[in-house]
Every structure is written in structure tokens, then in C-alpha cells.
Design a protein around this motif. Structure first.
Motif, PDB file in Angstrom:
ATOM      1  N   PHE A   1      65.288  36.291  47.019  1.00 31.71           N
ATOM      2  CA  PHE A   1      64.753  36.440  45.372  1.00 31.71           C
ATOM      3  C   PHE A   1      66.482  36.401  44.708  1.00 31.71           C
ATOM      4  CE2 PHE A   1      60.947  37.700  47.315  1.00 31.71           C
ATOM      5  CZ  PHE A   1      60.150  37.242  46.354  1.00 31.71           C
ATOM      6  N   ALA A   2      67.040  36.995  45.041  1.00 30.18           N
ATOM      7  CA  ALA A   2      68.721  37.250  43.712  1.00 30.18           C
ATOM      8  C   ALA A   2      69.456  35.960  44.706  1.00 30.18           C
ATOM      9  CB  ALA A   2      69.401  38.755  44.700  1.00 30.18           C
ATOM     10  N   LEU A   3      69.478  35.929  45.763  1.00 35.33           N
ATOM     11  CA  LEU A   3      70.693  34.582  45.886  1.00 35.33           C
ATOM     12  C   LEU A   3      70.039  33.651  45.428  1.00 35.33           C
ATOM     13  CD1 LEU A   3      72.421  35.356  49.633  1.00 35.33           C
ATOM     14  CD2 LEU A   3      73.173  35.877  46.844  1.00 35.33           C
ATOM     15  N   PRO A   4      69.079  33.203  45.310  1.00 32.38           N
ATOM     16  CA  PRO A   4      68.129  31.623  44.547  1.00 32.38           C
ATOM     17  C   PRO A   4      69.151  31.836  43.140  1.00 32.38           C
ATOM     18  CG  PRO A   4      67.324  32.295  46.524  1.00 32.38           C
ATOM     19  CD  PRO A   4      67.896  33.068  46.079  1.00 32.38           C
ATOM     20  N   LYS A   5      68.444  33.429  42.826  1.00 35.76           N
ATOM     21  CA  LYS A   5      69.031  33.168  41.281  1.00 35.76           C
ATOM     22  C   LYS A   5      70.418  33.111  40.612  1.00 35.76           C
ATOM     23  CE  LYS A   5      66.732  35.720  37.228  1.00 35.76           C
ATOM     24  NZ  LYS A   5      65.821  34.398  37.019  1.00 35.76           N
ATOM     25  N   LEU A   6      71.034  33.674  41.869  1.00 34.51           N
ATOM     26  CA  LEU A   6      72.620  34.134  41.091  1.00 34.51           C
ATOM     27  C   LEU A   6      73.107  33.016  41.676  1.00 34.51           C
ATOM     28  CD1 LEU A   6      73.528  36.972  42.602  1.00 34.51           C
ATOM     29  CD2 LEU A   6      73.469  37.380  40.303  1.00 34.51           C
ATOM     30  N   ARG A   7      72.878  31.765  42.452  1.00 42.04           N
ATOM     31  CA  ARG A   7      73.119  30.056  42.987  1.00 42.04           C
ATOM     32  C   ARG A   7      72.833  29.342  41.281  1.00 42.04           C
ATOM     33  NH1 ARG A   7      71.593  30.845  48.800  1.00 42.04           N
ATOM     34  NH2 ARG A   7      73.157  32.009  49.759  1.00 42.04           N
ATOM     35  N   GLU A   8      71.944  29.706  41.354  1.00 38.16           N
ATOM     36  CA  GLU A   8      71.606  29.469  39.067  1.00 38.16           C
ATOM     37  C   GLU A   8      73.660  29.367  38.217  1.00 38.16           C
ATOM     38  OE1 GLU A   8      67.836  30.371  37.755  1.00 38.16           O
ATOM     39  OE2 GLU A   8      67.318  29.191  39.836  1.00 38.16           O
ATOM     40  N   LYS A   9      73.544  30.367  38.592  1.00 37.24           N
ATOM     41  CA  LYS A   9      74.513  30.626  37.292  1.00 37.24           C
ATOM     42  C   LYS A   9      76.105  29.714  38.171  1.00 37.24           C
ATOM     43  CE  LYS A   9      72.148  34.569  36.049  1.00 37.24           C
ATOM     44  NZ  LYS A   9      71.430  34.157  34.968  1.00 37.24           N
ATOM     45  N   ALA A  10      76.264  29.565  36.391  1.00 39.28           N
ATOM     46  CA  ALA A  10      77.404  28.408  36.381  1.00 39.28           C
ATOM     47  C   ALA A  10      78.571  29.400  37.047  1.00 39.28           C
ATOM     48  CB  ALA A  10      77.426  27.552  35.575  1.00 39.28           C
ATOM     49  N   TYR A  11      78.571  30.579  36.454  1.00 38.17           N
ATOM     50  CA  TYR A  11      80.354  31.004  36.790  1.00 38.17           C
ATOM     51  C   TYR A  11      79.817  31.854  38.839  1.00 38.17           C
ATOM     52  CZ  TYR A  11      77.181  34.305  35.084  1.00 38.17           C
ATOM     53  OH  TYR A  11      75.779  35.008  34.979  1.00 38.17           O
ATOM     54  N   PRO A  12      81.157  32.525  38.789  1.00 33.71           N
ATOM     55  CA  PRO A  12      81.019  32.814  40.265  1.00 33.71           C
ATOM     56  C   PRO A  12      81.215  34.057  39.890  1.00 33.71           C
ATOM     57  CG  PRO A  12      83.430  31.985  39.195  1.00 33.71           C
ATOM     58  CD  PRO A  12      82.578  31.464  38.070  1.00 33.71           C
TER      59      PRO A  12
ATOM     60  N   ASP B   1      78.068  31.412  49.134  1.00 32.48           N
ATOM     61  CA  ASP B   1      78.342  31.712  50.378  1.00 32.48           C
ATOM     62  C   ASP B   1      79.795  31.644  50.749  1.00 32.48           C
ATOM     63  OD1 ASP B   1      78.011  33.565  52.502  1.00 32.48           O
ATOM     64  OD2 ASP B   1      77.252  32.537  54.278  1.00 32.48           O
ATOM     65  N   LYS B   2      80.702  31.367  49.619  1.00 35.17           N
ATOM     66  CA  LYS B   2      82.288  30.628  50.299  1.00 35.17           C
ATOM     67  C   LYS B   2      82.839  31.737  50.184  1.00 35.17           C
ATOM     68  CE  LYS B   2      80.847  25.881  47.520  1.00 35.17           C
ATOM     69  NZ  LYS B   2      81.210  25.103  46.487  1.00 35.17           N
ATOM     70  N   PRO B   3      84.121  32.111  50.146  1.00 34.11           N
ATOM     71  CA  PRO B   3      85.444  32.790  50.296  1.00 34.11           C
ATOM     72  C   PRO B   3      85.594  33.165  49.089  1.00 34.11           C
ATOM     73  CG  PRO B   3      85.505  31.610  52.205  1.00 34.11           C
ATOM     74  CD  PRO B   3      84.676  30.562  51.226  1.00 34.11           C
ATOM     75  N   ALA B   4      86.313  34.266  48.435  1.00 35.84           N
ATOM     76  CA  ALA B   4      86.419  34.161  46.793  1.00 35.84           C
ATOM     77  C   ALA B   4      87.378  35.704  46.692  1.00 35.84           C
ATOM     78  CB  ALA B   4      85.679  34.923  45.654  1.00 35.84           C
ATOM     79  N   SER B   5      88.795  35.287  46.166  1.00 37.26           N
ATOM     80  CA  SER B   5      89.512  35.939  45.854  1.00 37.26           C
ATOM     81  C   SER B   5      90.031  36.322  45.171  1.00 37.26           C
ATOM     82  CB  SER B   5      91.034  35.551  46.530  1.00 37.26           C
ATOM     83  OG  SER B   5      91.353  34.484  46.118  1.00 37.26           O
ATOM     84  N   LEU B   6      90.835  37.736  44.522  1.00 36.36           N
ATOM     85  CA  LEU B   6      90.745  37.825  43.133  1.00 36.36           C
ATOM     86  C   LEU B   6      92.471  37.021  42.929  1.00 36.36           C
ATOM     87  CD1 LEU B   6      90.722  42.133  43.181  1.00 36.36           C
ATOM     88  CD2 LEU B   6      89.185  40.013  42.701  1.00 36.36           C
ATOM     89  N   PRO B   7      92.516  36.293  42.003  1.00 35.24           N
ATOM     90  CA  PRO B   7      93.630  35.674  41.820  1.00 35.24           C
ATOM     91  C   PRO B   7      95.051  36.649  41.574  1.00 35.24           C
ATOM     92  CG  PRO B   7      92.336  35.387  39.295  1.00 35.24           C
ATOM     93  CD  PRO B   7      91.792  35.745  40.779  1.00 35.24           C
ATOM     94  N   ALA B   8      95.826  35.816  41.651  1.00 36.26           N
ATOM     95  CA  ALA B   8      97.187  36.488  40.500  1.00 36.26           C
ATOM     96  C   ALA B   8      97.288  36.921  39.772  1.00 36.26           C
ATOM     97  CB  ALA B   8      98.333  35.534  42.210  1.00 36.26           C
ATOM     98  N   ASN B   9      96.782  36.112  39.030  1.00 39.08           N
ATOM     99  CA  ASN B   9      97.200  36.084  37.133  1.00 39.08           C
ATOM    100  C   ASN B   9      95.708  36.971  36.650  1.00 39.08           C
ATOM    101  OD1 ASN B   9      95.077  34.283  37.746  1.00 39.08           O
ATOM    102  ND2 ASN B   9      96.384  32.720  36.111  1.00 39.08           N
ATOM    103  N   LEU B  10      95.206  37.465  37.209  1.00 38.80           N
ATOM    104  CA  LEU B  10      94.476  38.822  36.723  1.00 38.80           C
ATOM    105  C   LEU B  10      94.195  39.248  36.234  1.00 38.80           C
ATOM    106  CD1 LEU B  10      91.001  39.142  37.224  1.00 38.80           C
ATOM    107  CD2 LEU B  10      91.625  40.793  39.553  1.00 38.80           C
ATOM    108  N   LYS B  11      93.738  40.068  35.240  1.00 37.07           N
ATOM    109  CA  LYS B  11      93.562  40.269  34.050  1.00 37.07           C
ATOM    110  C   LYS B  11      92.354  42.078  33.755  1.00 37.07           C
ATOM    111  CE  LYS B  11      97.847  38.575  31.906  1.00 37.07           C
ATOM    112  NZ  LYS B  11      99.052  39.053  32.630  1.00 37.07           N
TER     113      LYS B  11
END
Length: 158
Positions: free
Chosen positions: A100-111, A42-52
Motif C-alpha cells: 500500500f504505502a510504496l505504490p502510493k508514494l511512487r505516485e508522488k512527483a517529488y522525491p 528504490d533508487k539511491p538517494a543522498s543529501l546534496p552539498a548545497n542543502l539548506k
């Protein structure tokens, strides 16, 4: 101004069609849209300028492929390779998402950047049960590729 109950469904349908017509799918050469979404924490996320590349899962089938592959990678693989993972979860019932979904997704190490409303990621090209790989060069999208099995997904990142 009062609106008759008979007219209200027509007005709602017209506004939905107008919203759909305004969201055209991204095609090669289009500017990557600015997104104001949140990640699984639930943190703001944006697309980085150097995105490939954008890795996009529009449904559960695609999401399973992506998470299966990303789970085996170092936690900073996306950042190190200038990629982001977008997941469209707007069709998931709210109760299922929260319990169910968000608790499982929060276990992921990547954004994971989440599209929680239909319009959030509507412009991103999609194919059922596949992952969309969308190259990005200097803020412009390239030709979308669709990967529909784990082996093809792994091969696409070599």
C-alpha cells in the motif's frame, strides 16, 4: 562457543541499548550525517552539498502534513529550494509498506528519501505528529523547529 538460551535475551537487550546510546539526536552545530538510503522508487538517494533544509516526518501525522503541502507545489520545488524530504517508515509493517504505502508514494512527483530501518534516521530530532524542519548551513545543522499543523507548515515556507 555456545550461548545459553537464558543469556541470549540479556545479550540482545544489551546490544540494543548500546545501539540506542550510540545514536544521539542531532543538535545545532552538528555535522549533517551522511546517509545511504533510497527513495520511494528504490533508487539511491543522498543529501546534496548545497542543502539548506531537511524536512523530516517521523510518523504518519507528520507525513500527512508534508505530503499535503508538497502535493500542491511544483514537482521540482524541493530541488529548487535546496530542501529534501525524509520520511521514517521503519515502524510500518513490511506487508503494508510493500502493498500500500510504496505504490502510493511512487505516485508522488517529488522525491521522498525513506528510512526503512530504525537506525537510518534515528539521529533526526522528532516530535509526535509534527514535521521537523532542520536548517542546514555548510553541512552543519541548525536549531530544529517543529511544525504541527498545515497552516504553520505553509507559513514556514514563505
Amino acid at each position: 562457543m555456545k550461548i545459553s538460551h537464558a543469556v541470549l535475551p540479556i545479550l540482545l537487550a544489551m546490544s540494543a541499548l548500546t545501539a540506542q546510546a550510540q545514536t544521539k539526536p542531532l543538535v545545532a552545530g552538528d555535522a549533517l550525517p551522511q546517509l545511504s538510503l533510497k527513495d520511494q522508487h528504490d533508487k539511491p538517494a543522498s543529501l546534496p552539498a548545497n542543502l539548506k533544509q531537511v524536512i523530516f516526518a517521523a510518523d504518519n501525522g507528520g507525513a500527512g502534513l508534508v505530503t499535503g503541502w508538497l502535493d500542491a507545489q511544483p514537482k521540482d520545488w524541493l530541488q529548487q529550494n535546496q530542501r529534501v524530504y525524509l520520511a521514517d517508515i521503519h515502524k510500518m509493517p513490511g506487508l503494508i509498506t510493500r502493498m500500500f504505502a510504496l505504490p502510493k508514494l511512487r505516485e508522488k512527483a517529488y522525491p521522498i528519501i525513506l528510512g526503512r530501518e530504525e537506525a537510518d534516521l534515528a539521529a533526526f530530532p522528532r516530535k509526535k505528529d509534527c514535521v521537523t524542519l532542520l536548517p542546514v548551513n555548510e553541512g552543519k545543522v541548525g536549531e530544529a523547529a517543529y511544525v504541527c499543523d498545515a497552516q504553520a507548515l505553509a507559513s514556514s515556507f514563505k
